[in-house]
Write a protein that holds these residues in place. Structure first.
Motif, mmCIF file in Angstrom:
data_model
loop_
_atom_site.group_PDB
_atom_site.id
_atom_site.type_symbol
_atom_site.label_atom_id
_atom_site.label_comp_id
_atom_site.label_asym_id
_atom_site.label_seq_id
_atom_site.Cartn_x
_atom_site.Cartn_y
_atom_site.Cartn_z
ATOM 1 N N LEU A 160 0.846 -1.180 0.000
ATOM 2 C CA LEU A 160 0.000 0.000 0.000
ATOM 3 C C LEU A 160 0.887 1.238 0.000
ATOM 4 O O LEU A 160 1.972 1.234 0.594
ATOM 5 C CB LEU A 160 -0.919 0.017 1.221
ATOM 6 N N PRO A 190 -3.621 1.138 -3.651
ATOM 7 C CA PRO A 190 -3.066 -0.204 -3.494
ATOM 8 C C PRO A 190 -2.201 -0.604 -4.686
ATOM 9 O O PRO A 190 -2.375 -0.102 -5.803
ATOM 10 C CB PRO A 190 -4.320 -1.083 -3.423
ATOM 11 N N LEU A 227 1.269 -8.310 4.675
ATOM 12 C CA LEU A 227 0.045 -7.571 4.411
ATOM 13 C C LEU A 227 -1.060 -8.547 4.045
ATOM 14 O O LEU A 227 -0.859 -9.433 3.206
ATOM 15 C CB LEU A 227 0.287 -6.581 3.266
ATOM 16 N N HIS A 279 -4.924 -7.475 3.806
ATOM 17 C CA HIS A 279 -5.967 -6.879 2.970
ATOM 18 C C HIS A 279 -6.081 -5.387 3.228
ATOM 19 O O HIS A 279 -5.556 -4.859 4.208
ATOM 20 C CB HIS A 279 -7.324 -7.560 3.205
ATOM 21 N N VAL A 280 -6.798 -4.735 2.328
ATOM 22 C CA VAL A 280 -7.141 -3.328 2.476
ATOM 23 C C VAL A 280 -8.643 -3.188 2.271
ATOM 24 O O VAL A 280 -9.246 -3.913 1.474
ATOM 25 C CB VAL A 280 -6.362 -2.440 1.479
ATOM 26 N N TYR A 309 -9.795 5.389 2.059
ATOM 27 C CA TYR A 309 -9.217 4.295 2.829
ATOM 28 C C TYR A 309 -10.013 4.097 4.113
ATOM 29 O O TYR A 309 -10.375 5.073 4.782
ATOM 30 C CB TYR A 309 -7.769 4.654 3.138
ATOM 31 N N HIS A 311 -9.341 0.790 6.324
ATOM 32 C CA HIS A 311 -8.255 0.223 7.128
ATOM 33 C C HIS A 311 -7.474 -0.786 6.298
ATOM 34 O O HIS A 311 -7.892 -1.178 5.208
ATOM 35 C CB HIS A 311 -8.777 -0.425 8.425
ATOM 36 N N SER A 312 -6.342 -1.190 6.823
ATOM 37 C CA SER A 312 -5.554 -2.270 6.235
ATOM 38 C C SER A 312 -5.162 -3.234 7.341
ATOM 39 O O SER A 312 -5.096 -2.857 8.520
ATOM 40 C CB SER A 312 -4.313 -1.730 5.508
ATOM 41 N N TYR A 330 -2.746 -6.687 8.796
ATOM 42 C CA TYR A 330 -1.422 -7.297 8.738
ATOM 43 C C TYR A 330 -1.392 -8.535 9.627
ATOM 44 O O TYR A 330 -1.763 -8.478 10.800
ATOM 45 C CB TYR A 330 -0.361 -6.264 9.155
ATOM 46 N N VAL A 339 -5.255 0.607 11.338
ATOM 47 C CA VAL A 339 -4.497 -0.577 10.937
ATOM 48 C C VAL A 339 -4.870 -1.731 11.867
ATOM 49 O O VAL A 339 -5.178 -1.527 13.033
ATOM 50 C CB VAL A 339 -2.976 -0.321 10.953
#
Length: 374
Positions: free
Chosen positions: A39, A93, A181, A183-184, A249, A251-252, A254, A301
């Motif tokens: 990202l 992304p 990573l 997903h977003v 955006y 969130h992303s 991890y 995040v």
């Protein structure tokens, strides 16, 4: 397609598609992206961004005065690049192409150009623009990052299955070590157009659709979307999108080793004064253990572990969108996580969306408001 799994009860959703509903995949996509690569963000303070990144569990892959490349422990591409900019913002992304030839195929189909990719180790990329206005890049990297030491999962005792004897559990208080990573999640005013673009252009496929109560006949308003790697099972979602008044955006996420790594890492973050947005709990769509945090620039995040993995023969599930449907267990979803706290920016987005040429109308807006309180 003879082996497609269409029985949804006890698989991942109570319901499958009704006749004529969105199939959740494209008949003839341009390419099939292999994964989400990284990202891209801009932030004015790279030192502050690096401090949080290390506390959250990232390692630094490369650093200059203008760029900060963050990575996990697995031998893959970096997870994130943060470039120095005047304001804090999400750029877009970057997806990973399965083969170098996919970039040429994508460039021909979209009228784009294959260029050098500014990634540690080198590579090539194609730049695109999705219907929401997000810059989307697809890359093929020249080399992978070497693997780093990982957090070992704890050895657990279960009932009469005693695997740990004459030994205690004392996980050290340290950051959750990010593995990769996952997903977003994006919000968009043009959900249907954006969904079809990702399916047709990058070959992504839908794992689960959500629809508004009483509006299923108008189609879904959220999709959890994964990469199509045939019989190889992959993350339940690489990209998730939902209809909303903004284009932005959300969130992303991890991956970390296990629940203890997630929980201890959360304690580490809390001790350093960072804000937990929501957690710890276990999701329904995707089944992940989750813990959401805000970084100093207010980006959300997530640490996650133990997510579902689906092969391409699993067809989409369908479920109503609701706050109660977000988790199997855990604390109630917070207003911060739901984005339900009124603000001048949010009110401007609502007004602009209702006046604009998009998929948000008063009925959809009321349905979304009802979903966030149900």
């Amino acid at each position: 397609m003879n082996d497609v799994k269409t029985a949804h009860q006890d698989l991942h959703s109570e319901q499958g598609a009704l006749r004529g509903e969105h199939p959740g995949r494209s008949r003839n996509p341009v390419i099939k992206a292999a994964d989400l690569a990284w990202l891209e963000f801009e932030k004015p303070d790279l030192e502050r961004a690096e401090t949080f990144a290390r506390d959250f569990g990232f390692e630094v892959a490369a650093r200059t005065d203008r760029e900060l490349w963050l990575r996990g422990t697995l031998s893959e591409t970096p997870c994130m690049v943060i470039r120095k900019g005047r304001t804090s913002r999400f750029i877009g992304p970057v997806f990973r192409a399965a083969e170098r030839a996919d970039l040429d195929r994508l460039a021909r189909a979209t009228g784009s150009v294959v260029r050098d990719a500014d990634v540690p180790g080198g590579g090539r990329s194609v730049g695109l623009l999705d219907p929401s206005g997000f810059p989307v890049r697809v890359v093929h990297c020249a080399e992978q990052l070497p693997a780093l030491p990982d957090q070992a999962p704890l050895l657990l005792n279960f009932g009469t299955d005693h695997r740990r004897r004459n030994a205690t559990q004392r996980p050290p208080r340290e950051p959750s070590r990010i593995q990769r990573l996952g997903h977003v999640v994006l919000e968009t005013r043009v959900f249907g157009r954006a969904l079809d673009w990702y399916l047709d252009t990058l070959g992504l496929i839908v794992s689960d659709f959500l629809f508004l109560d009483g509006q299923r006949d108008r189609g879904p308003t959220m999709a959890f979307i994964r990469c199509d790697q045939g019989p190889q099972a992959v993350d339940h979602h690489t990209l998730a999108m939902h209809l909303g008044p903004g284009n932005g955006y959300v969130h992303s996420a991890y991956q970390v080793t296990d629940l203890d790594a997630l929980a201890v890492g959360g304690e580490y973050l809390a001790e350093r004064g960072y804000q937990r947005s929501w957690g710890i709990g276990r999701h329904i769509q995707g089944s992940q253990l989750f813990d959401y945090w805000r970084d100093p620039d207010r980006f959300m995040v997530e640490h996650f572990a133990d997510g579902d993995l689906f092969s391409s023969d699993v067809t989409p599930g369908w479920a109503p969108m609701s706050t109660s449907g977000l988790a199997q267990w855990g604390p109630p979803a917070t207003r911060d996580f739901l984005g339900a706290t009124p603000s001048p920016k949010r009110l401007r987005e609502v007004v602009e969306a209702l006046r604009g040429d998009n998929e948000l109308d008063p009925a959809r807006l009321l349905g979304l408001l009802k979903a966030t309180s149900s």
